[in-house]
Write an enzyme that holds these catalytic residues in place. Sequence first.
Site, PDB file in Angstrom:
ATOM      1  CB  CYS A 287      80.678  -0.089  41.708  1.00 51.18           C
ATOM      2  SG  CYS A 287      79.280   0.387  40.682  1.00 51.18           S
ATOM      3  CG  ASP A 288      86.522   0.292  44.944  1.00 51.48           C
ATOM      4  OD1 ASP A 288      86.853  -0.894  44.783  1.00 51.48           O
ATOM      5  OD2 ASP A 288      86.850   0.959  45.940  1.00 51.48           O
ATOM      6  CB  SER A 289      82.010   1.482  48.293  1.00 51.00           C
ATOM      7  OG  SER A 289      80.933   1.381  47.394  1.00 51.00           O
TER       8      SER A 289
END
Length: 204
Positions: A77-79
């Site tokens: 995941c990456d935000s």
Amino acid sequence: MARMTDQHRRVVLASASPARLGLLRQAGLAPEVIVSGFDEDALSAPTPAELALVLAEAKARAVAARSDAAGALVIGCDSVLELDGEALGKPSDAEEATARWKSMRGRSGVLQTGHCVIDTLSGRHAAATCATTVRFGEPSDSEIAAYVASGEPLRVAGAFTLDGRSAPFIDGIDGDHGNVIGMSLPLLRRLLGDLGVRITDLWV
């Protein structure tokens, strides 16, 4: 009836984020953590949503290629925070974090989180981005200074968290609460389903 192969699948989180680990544990999973060590500055994309997805996929692939992840379901995941069409990640220093908060207060941004799941047994993957609108409050200059001094905004995408010291400065959100913390569990369930895995089969 649950398939025994799924019941015993390893789950690996390709992230050092304690918030993402906590979300998975609260959802009944017991993931191992293998940090990708991927250089996030090495990639770019036309839009913040695409950038979040590209980074999530890169992290997941970096970990999935490792021998200690063999046989596992790898979650990456990456935000990034989308504000004025720009992708804002972790601020580089206290000065940037202060300026960021002064520009965000009283406005809304979109937290874009890319999700990628790789099944290292089949080599298949599923990926998508989840977007949640965040409505920022109007903390005073002194409140912003105190928050920046805590160090928290330097460790998180967008320089804020929904489950930490900045929670009182967030007036509300439109969309998935978990996505702002670090991961959309409904989206994760759908991505696992695309790979033929039921999230309930991964409960411990």
